[in-house]
Design an enzyme around this catalytic site. Structure first.
Site, PDB file in Angstrom:
ATOM      1  CE  LYS A  31     -11.510 140.466  -9.921  1.00  0.00           C
ATOM      2  NZ  LYS A  31     -12.657 139.714 -10.362  1.00  0.00           N
ATOM      3  CE  LYS A  49     -17.677 148.682  -5.991  1.00  0.00           C
ATOM      4  NZ  LYS A  49     -17.478 147.958  -7.241  1.00  0.00           N
ATOM      5  CE  LYS A  90     -21.902 141.623  -1.941  1.00  0.00           C
ATOM      6  NZ  LYS A  90     -22.461 142.623  -2.844  1.00  0.00           N
TER       7      LYS A  90
END
Length: 340
Positions: free
Chosen positions: A200, A203, A116
């Site tokens: 996969k 969101k 991230k």
């Protein structure tokens, strides 16, 4: 708190308006099943969600919506504790204590932080993202959790919690913390994105059109399935390498219908992709509609929902306080007035 059943803890962040089919089949179905034989504790972890700087009203709304979907899926407050993480302040208190037992290098090596922070750069990375795994460890260790349901690919997320529990026991004496074990959930279908069937369902996908959302309008769910990417050729068979699109549809169908993939392939012998998509769209809508309706009832009755969450938080706090008292005492903190 003495309990004959082993305790499980699991949680989800309120980072979207609706959970998707992957969340439901990959986690919630198992949460519901675990209530039978385990002392189950489930939380909406809103403090974790703060690391992505959500809009305040949106966070409040999503916290309720996520909890409503837990209940609609079959998590039963009479058998499980369901609560919002920030309603139990012991989570943040234990996280601070654990942060003093966590090495800087150890935290820096966490994959999620590396991934991230690489995306947003140093200026966009907050300290909460860095210490996120420590708060996650606090979530787990606070309840003397025996088992944490995780998929095989998430085992590493549990390692820091285990390391910290062992460290507490070594430095502060045996019995300071329960070392949690991974509960590897029985093989459930891995649900893939409808538009990018090699990835996969998530969101964070680049194209939101590949999601099947639980709270989505049924017509839109059907349309998403009918617009799903398929493969060259017309034969309906399961082959993850050369036919990821149709394999993904077969996986979803098998997970909600109960027929094996082999049986489905046999049933669709000689039929076209279009037949499979239309039938699957009908099956998914029929499967999700009662869950969606139930969730919307909870969302539209916020007082009833808040009452369930308040009761869960009160019970969770009673357990959490016992753990925190024990650890505060062992590290040498003075007992506060509120605990005397």
């Amino acid at each position: 708190m003495g309990c004959m059943k082993p305790r499980v803890f699991s949680a989800m962040q309120p980072t979207s308006d609706s959970l998707h089919l992957g969340n439901y089949l990959g986690a919630l179905v198992n949460w519901v099943a675990l209530q039978e034989d385990y002392d189950a504790i489930y939380s909406v972890v809103d403090l974790h969600a703060l690391t992505v700087s959500p809009e305040p009203e949106q966070l409040r709304s999503r916290t309720r919506r996520t909890a409503a979907q837990f209940l609609a899926a079959g998590v039963d407050p009479a058998r499980s504790l369901v609560f919002v993480q920030s309603h139990v302040p012991e989570h943040a208190e234990l996280a601070w204590l654990l942060s003093t037992f966590t090495g800087f290098g150890e935290a820096s090596r966490m994959t999620q932080f590396k991934d991230k922070s690489a995306k947003v750069g140093e200026s966009g990375t907050n300290v909460g993202l860095f210490t996120y795994p420590v708060l996650m460890a606090a979530d787990i260790l606070l309840y003397d959790t025996d088992l944490v349901p995780v998929g095989e690919d998430q085992r590493q997320h549990l390692e820091l919690s285990r390391d910290l529990a062992e460290r507490l026991n070594t430095r502060l004496g045996e019995g300071s913390a329960t070392v949690p074990e991974p509960y590897i959930v029985k093989e459930t279908a891995k649900i893939y994105d409808l538009q990018e069937p090699t990835k996969k369902m998530s969101k964070s996908a680049s194209n939101g059109k590949g999601l099947i959302e639980i709270l989505e309008d049924p017509k839109k769910v059907a349309k998403s399935i009918k617009s799903a990417v398929t493969d060259t050729g017309a034969e309906i068979r399961f082959d993850r390498e050369t036919k990821p699109g149709v394999s993904s549809l077969l996986s979803i169908y098998s997970a909600i219908d109960g027929r094996s993939i082999e049986q489905l392939v046999e049933d669709y012998q000689g039929k076209m992709y279009g037949h499979l998509k239309v039938d699957l769209a009908d099956a998914v809508v029929a499967y999700l509609t009662p869950i969606r309706d139930n969730a919307m009832e909870w969302i539209e009755s916020p007082d009833s929902l808040d009452s369930v969450l308040d009761e869960g938080a009160t019970k969770a706090s009673a357990i959490a306080r016992g753990t925190l008292e024990r650890l505060y005492d062992r590290v040498g903190l003075l007992k506060p007035q509120r605990w005397r």
